[in-house]
Structure formats: structure tokens, C-alpha cells
Design a protein around this motif. Sequence first.
Motif, PDB file in Angstrom:
ATOM      1  N   PHE A   1       0.845  -1.201   0.000  1.00 45.73           N
ATOM      2  CA  PHE A   1       0.000   0.000   0.000  1.00 45.73           C
ATOM      3  C   PHE A   1       0.877   1.246   0.000  1.00 45.73           C
ATOM      4  O   PHE A   1       0.703   2.154  -0.826  1.00 45.73           O
ATOM      5  N   ALA A   2       1.848   1.298   0.897  1.00 46.42           N
ATOM      6  CA  ALA A   2       2.719   2.468   1.009  1.00 46.42           C
ATOM      7  C   ALA A   2       3.481   2.733  -0.284  1.00 46.42           C
ATOM      8  O   ALA A   2       3.658   3.897  -0.684  1.00 46.42           O
ATOM      9  N   LEU A   3       3.924   1.676  -0.946  1.00 45.97           N
ATOM     10  CA  LEU A   3       4.676   1.849  -2.197  1.00 45.97           C
ATOM     11  C   LEU A   3       3.837   2.448  -3.316  1.00 45.97           C
ATOM     12  O   LEU A   3       4.382   3.019  -4.262  1.00 45.97           O
ATOM     13  N   THR A   4       2.513   2.338  -3.230  1.00 47.30           N
ATOM     14  CA  THR A   4       1.660   2.940  -4.258  1.00 47.30           C
ATOM     15  C   THR A   4       1.371   4.408  -3.973  1.00 47.30           C
ATOM     16  O   THR A   4       0.944   5.141  -4.872  1.00 47.30           O
ATOM     17  N   GLN A   5       1.591   4.850  -2.746  1.00 47.80           N
ATOM     18  CA  GLN A   5       1.184   6.202  -2.362  1.00 47.80           C
ATOM     19  C   GLN A   5       1.989   7.294  -3.072  1.00 47.80           C
ATOM     20  O   GLN A   5       1.421   8.246  -3.597  1.00 47.80           O
ATOM     21  N   ARG A   6       3.305   7.184  -3.063  1.00 44.89           N
ATOM     22  CA  ARG A   6       4.124   8.233  -3.684  1.00 44.89           C
ATOM     23  C   ARG A   6       3.795   8.431  -5.171  1.00 44.89           C
ATOM     24  O   ARG A   6       3.594   9.564  -5.610  1.00 44.89           O
ATOM     25  N   PRO A   7       3.725   7.350  -5.963  1.00 41.02           N
ATOM     26  CA  PRO A   7       3.370   7.561  -7.374  1.00 41.02           C
ATOM     27  C   PRO A   7       2.006   8.237  -7.560  1.00 41.02           C
ATOM     28  O   PRO A   7       1.833   9.069  -8.452  1.00 41.02           O
ATOM     29  N   VAL A   8       1.036   7.898  -6.700  1.00 40.14           N
ATOM     30  CA  VAL A   8      -0.292   8.505  -6.802  1.00 40.14           C
ATOM     31  C   VAL A   8      -0.227   9.989  -6.426  1.00 40.14           C
ATOM     32  O   VAL A   8      -0.837  10.836  -7.084  1.00 40.14           O
ATOM     33  N   VAL A   9       0.545  10.321  -5.408  1.00 39.14           N
ATOM     34  CA  VAL A   9       0.702  11.731  -5.032  1.00 39.14           C
ATOM     35  C   VAL A   9       1.421  12.490  -6.141  1.00 39.14           C
ATOM     36  O   VAL A   9       1.003  13.583  -6.536  1.00 39.14           O
ATOM     37  N   GLU A  10       2.486  11.920  -6.661  1.00 42.80           N
ATOM     38  CA  GLU A  10       3.262  12.603  -7.701  1.00 42.80           C
ATOM     39  C   GLU A  10       2.485  12.826  -8.990  1.00 42.80           C
ATOM     40  O   GLU A  10       2.678  13.823  -9.670  1.00 42.80           O
ATOM     41  N   HIS A  11       1.592  11.911  -9.330  1.00 41.94           N
ATOM     42  CA  HIS A  11       0.868  12.007 -10.599  1.00 41.94           C
ATOM     43  C   HIS A  11      -0.559  12.527 -10.486  1.00 41.94           C
ATOM     44  O   HIS A  11      -1.204  12.791 -11.499  1.00 41.94           O
ATOM     45  N   PHE A  12      -1.074  12.640  -9.248  1.00 43.84           N
ATOM     46  CA  PHE A  12      -2.469  13.041  -9.126  1.00 43.84           C
ATOM     47  C   PHE A  12      -2.732  13.992  -7.955  1.00 43.84           C
ATOM     48  O   PHE A  12      -3.112  15.122  -8.145  1.00 43.84           O
ATOM     49  N   TYR A  13      -2.562  13.523  -6.732  1.00 44.26           N
ATOM     50  CA  TYR A  13      -2.959  14.317  -5.569  1.00 44.26           C
ATOM     51  C   TYR A  13      -2.045  15.498  -5.266  1.00 44.26           C
ATOM     52  O   TYR A  13      -2.477  16.473  -4.664  1.00 44.26           O
ATOM     53  N   GLY A  14      -0.796  15.436  -5.666  1.00 44.61           N
ATOM     54  CA  GLY A  14       0.192  16.435  -5.266  1.00 44.61           C
ATOM     55  C   GLY A  14      -0.163  17.867  -5.603  1.00 44.61           C
ATOM     56  O   GLY A  14       0.089  18.772  -4.822  1.00 44.61           O
ATOM     57  N   ASP A  15      -0.742  18.092  -6.767  1.00 42.82           N
ATOM     58  CA  ASP A  15      -1.148  19.443  -7.178  1.00 42.82           C
ATOM     59  C   ASP A  15      -2.650  19.412  -7.433  1.00 42.82           C
ATOM     60  O   ASP A  15      -3.111  19.383  -8.571  1.00 42.82           O
ATOM     61  N   SER A  16      -3.404  19.359  -6.335  1.00 44.03           N
ATOM     62  CA  SER A  16      -4.856  19.247  -6.462  1.00 44.03           C
ATOM     63  C   SER A  16      -5.534  19.963  -5.300  1.00 44.03           C
ATOM     64  O   SER A  16      -4.883  20.437  -4.367  1.00 44.03           O
ATOM     65  N   ASP A  17      -6.852  20.001  -5.362  1.00 51.63           N
ATOM     66  CA  ASP A  17      -7.654  20.597  -4.292  1.00 51.63           C
ATOM     67  C   ASP A  17      -8.096  19.561  -3.257  1.00 51.63           C
ATOM     68  O   ASP A  17      -9.081  19.756  -2.550  1.00 51.63           O
ATOM     69  N   LEU A  18      -7.339  18.479  -3.144  1.00 52.51           N
ATOM     70  CA  LEU A  18      -7.592  17.460  -2.137  1.00 52.51           C
ATOM     71  C   LEU A  18      -7.478  18.071  -0.737  1.00 52.51           C
ATOM     72  O   LEU A  18      -6.546  18.821  -0.460  1.00 52.51           O
TER      73      LEU A  18
END
Length: 145
Positions: free
Chosen positions: A62-79
Amino acid sequence: MSHRTFEGLTVGETIDCGTRSVSREEIVAFAEEYDPLGIHTDEAAAADSPFGDIIASGIHTFALTQRPVVEHFYGDSDLVAAGHIEEMRLPAPLRPGDTMAVTLEIADKRRSKRNEQRGIVTTNREATVDGEVVFALVNRTIWTR
């Protein structure tokens, strides 16, 4: 990646979040710290298990999937925050040397019933190794509208 807003999200859109490989050393180090079961830390115990070798902890996967998801989606968002994990599955093990391909699908979005300034986005996160699913997560997140 451009800034993602609640209004700009498209239900059905799938985001390629790249890949992440894992080494035997990473699996063992993580497990020794957070999930010290023999199937994650002990070569002999893991060899005698149904898996035949050391495998990554589900928490680690689970943890290993988090960084790629943040880098490609959540990182620059209105989350605003994670809201609710609806389902998490680990249908196959993550093994030393594996490379996961991580994707995120926008499954649903709706206005919050409690706060008109917020929206709820449901995503399906998936990690595969050679086309086989090793991790799947259905997650609701809270967004600013």
C-alpha cells in the motif's frame, strides 16, 4: 501535471501513475520495522510458506503505491484529506524484484451532503505486476469545491 480541481475531474478517467520496483532489502527492512512476520523477514520461514519466498507486507505494498499517486495526481490538487477506505485487496503477493505499474481511476464524484464547499471523489487504485493485480483500493477523498 496541471492543477486538479474537483470540477475538472472526469469520472472514468484513468491516470497512469508510473511504476515502482521493490528490492528484497527494502521488503525486509520495512517488515522488520512495521510487520515482522517471518514471511516478510526470514528466508527460511518464507521458503516454507505457501509463497516459497519472502513477500512484501500488505502495508508496505500500500505504502509503495502512495508516492506515485501523489506525484501524478494528488500532489497538485484541491484534495483536503482522505475520507474513507471502502475496500482494500491484496490478491497476489509483491515479491523481491517486482515492478508494479500503478494506476488511479476516477470512479465517482459528488457534492458533499454535509458541506456545500466540499466534494467527494471515489477512486480505484490498482497496482499490477506483469498484468496481475497485487493491490487494489477503493477510496473516498474530500476535495474543496
